[in-house]
Design a protein around this motif. Structure first.
Motif, PDB file in Angstrom:
ATOM      1  N   VAL A 127       0.773  -1.312  -0.143  1.00 35.36           N
ATOM      2  CA  VAL A 127      -0.223   0.053  -0.047  1.00 35.36           C
ATOM      3  C   VAL A 127       0.774   1.331  -0.008  1.00 35.36           C
ATOM      4  O   VAL A 127       1.947   1.491   0.937  1.00 35.36           O
ATOM      5  N   PRO A 128       1.006   1.948  -0.757  1.00 36.25           N
ATOM      6  CA  PRO A 128       1.430   3.408  -1.168  1.00 36.25           C
ATOM      7  C   PRO A 128       1.400   4.359   0.027  1.00 36.25           C
ATOM      8  O   PRO A 128       0.046   4.390   0.326  1.00 36.25           O
ATOM      9  N   GLY A 129       2.105   4.804   1.055  1.00 40.45           N
ATOM     10  CA  GLY A 129       2.153   5.761   1.978  1.00 40.45           C
ATOM     11  C   GLY A 129       2.041   4.782   3.469  1.00 40.45           C
ATOM     12  O   GLY A 129       1.949   5.608   4.359  1.00 40.45           O
ATOM     13  N   ASP A 130       2.047   3.492   3.339  1.00 39.51           N
ATOM     14  CA  ASP A 130       1.945   2.717   4.494  1.00 39.51           C
ATOM     15  C   ASP A 130       3.172   2.803   5.269  1.00 39.51           C
ATOM     16  O   ASP A 130       4.058   1.792   5.230  1.00 39.51           O
ATOM     17  N   ALA A 131       3.590   3.513   6.008  1.00 40.37           N
ATOM     18  CA  ALA A 131       4.898   3.757   6.550  1.00 40.37           C
ATOM     19  C   ALA A 131       5.217   2.867   7.520  1.00 40.37           C
ATOM     20  O   ALA A 131       6.499   2.464   7.836  1.00 40.37           O
ATOM     21  N   ASN A 132       4.207   2.226   8.488  1.00 40.60           N
ATOM     22  CA  ASN A 132       4.186   1.333   9.486  1.00 40.60           C
ATOM     23  C   ASN A 132       4.207  -0.085   8.950  1.00 40.60           C
ATOM     24  O   ASN A 132       4.489  -0.968   9.746  1.00 40.60           O
ATOM     25  N   GLY A 135      -0.084  -2.681   6.314  1.00 38.38           N
ATOM     26  CA  GLY A 135      -0.966  -2.959   5.538  1.00 38.38           C
ATOM     27  C   GLY A 135      -2.345  -2.019   5.082  1.00 38.38           C
ATOM     28  O   GLY A 135      -3.026  -2.273   4.272  1.00 38.38           O
ATOM     29  N   LYS A 136      -2.182  -1.051   5.877  1.00 37.07           N
ATOM     30  CA  LYS A 136      -3.328  -0.288   5.741  1.00 37.07           C
ATOM     31  C   LYS A 136      -2.831   1.272   5.792  1.00 37.07           C
ATOM     32  O   LYS A 136      -1.682   1.637   6.391  1.00 37.07           O
ATOM     33  N   LEU A 137      -3.650   2.068   5.166  1.00 40.92           N
ATOM     34  CA  LEU A 137      -3.030   3.708   5.098  1.00 40.92           C
ATOM     35  C   LEU A 137      -4.127   4.173   5.938  1.00 40.92           C
ATOM     36  O   LEU A 137      -5.223   4.436   6.202  1.00 40.92           O
ATOM     37  N   ASP A 138      -3.684   4.732   7.249  1.00 38.94           N
ATOM     38  CA  ASP A 138      -4.164   5.060   8.360  1.00 38.94           C
ATOM     39  C   ASP A 138      -3.416   6.083   9.240  1.00 38.94           C
ATOM     40  O   ASP A 138      -2.098   6.622   8.833  1.00 38.94           O
ATOM     41  N   ALA A 140      -1.970   6.173  11.856  1.00 38.73           N
ATOM     42  CA  ALA A 140      -0.523   5.672  12.445  1.00 38.73           C
ATOM     43  C   ALA A 140       0.433   5.624  11.508  1.00 38.73           C
ATOM     44  O   ALA A 140       1.609   5.434  11.857  1.00 38.73           O
ATOM     45  N   ASP A 141       0.318   6.071  10.255  1.00 39.30           N
ATOM     46  CA  ASP A 141       1.351   6.008   9.312  1.00 39.30           C
ATOM     47  C   ASP A 141       1.871   7.352   9.436  1.00 39.30           C
ATOM     48  O   ASP A 141       1.465   8.500   9.197  1.00 39.30           O
ATOM     49  N   ALA A 142       3.288   7.467   9.613  1.00 38.87           N
ATOM     50  CA  ALA A 142       4.083   8.638   9.591  1.00 38.87           C
ATOM     51  C   ALA A 142       4.049   9.530   8.042  1.00 38.87           C
ATOM     52  O   ALA A 142       4.148   8.751   7.424  1.00 38.87           O
ATOM     53  N   VAL A 143       3.897  10.911   8.307  1.00 36.97           N
ATOM     54  CA  VAL A 143       3.954  11.333   7.030  1.00 36.97           C
ATOM     55  C   VAL A 143       5.508  11.777   6.788  1.00 36.97           C
ATOM     56  O   VAL A 143       5.934  12.284   7.544  1.00 36.97           O
ATOM     57  N   ARG A 144       5.950  11.630   5.546  1.00 37.65           N
ATOM     58  CA  ARG A 144       7.579  11.866   5.385  1.00 37.65           C
ATOM     59  C   ARG A 144       7.590  12.707   4.148  1.00 37.65           C
ATOM     60  O   ARG A 144       7.211  12.757   3.220  1.00 37.65           O
TER      61      ARG A 144
END
Length: 144
Positions: A127-132, A135-138, A140-144
């Motif tokens: 999943v693009p943008g799923d930093a942690n 498997g989900k973009l939520d 909890a994913d840090a924005v970089r």
């Protein structure tokens, strides 16, 4: 005369057994989920038994230090005379969002302790943008 002696010894053993505390224990320690993924919430379920109904589980503490996790359960004596019957207890402790690696988990109470090792895996996400990597973009994913 012989039956009176046998009865006397039987009664003595019963009285002695009732005066001894029952053994308490930690029955199981379960990591939830079974194989945690880095950055996702990790919980620990602890099940055990208290020595008798005069004891109750008051609290527990969780200490995460590097790759070591220590959970200590604290029970208090709340009565005076109780039958020696094991009383089950269970709780779920939050260990946090752990980094990838191998962890040593020590769970203890006044009577028993258990040590469990488990791995937190790093799973690449599709999943693009799923930093942690959960498997989900939520949120909890840090924005970089």
């Amino acid at each position: 005369m012989m039956s009176a002696v046998r009865c006397g010894l039987s009664c003595a053993w019963i009285c002695a057994a009732l005066s001894l505390p029952a053994w308490a224990y930690i029955e199981s320690v379960t990591v939830i989920p079974e194989t945690p993924v880095m950055g996702s919430d990790t919980f620990i379920r602890v099940e055990g038994g208290l020595p008798d109904p005069c004891w109750s589980l008051q609290c527990y503490t969780v200490d995460v230090s590097g790759a070591a996790i220590a959970i200590k359960a604290h029970a208090e004596f709340t009565g005076d005379a109780c039958m020696p019957v094991i009383v089950p207890y269970a709780f779920v402790a939050y260990a946090g969002r752990l980094e990838a690696g191998t962890y040593t988990l020590d769970v203890s109470d006044q009577w028993d302790s258990r040590t469990v090792k488990f791995d937190v895996v790093r799973r690449p996400s599709s999943v693009p943008g799923d930093a942690n990597g959960d498997g989900k973009l939520d949120i909890a994913d840090a924005v970089r």
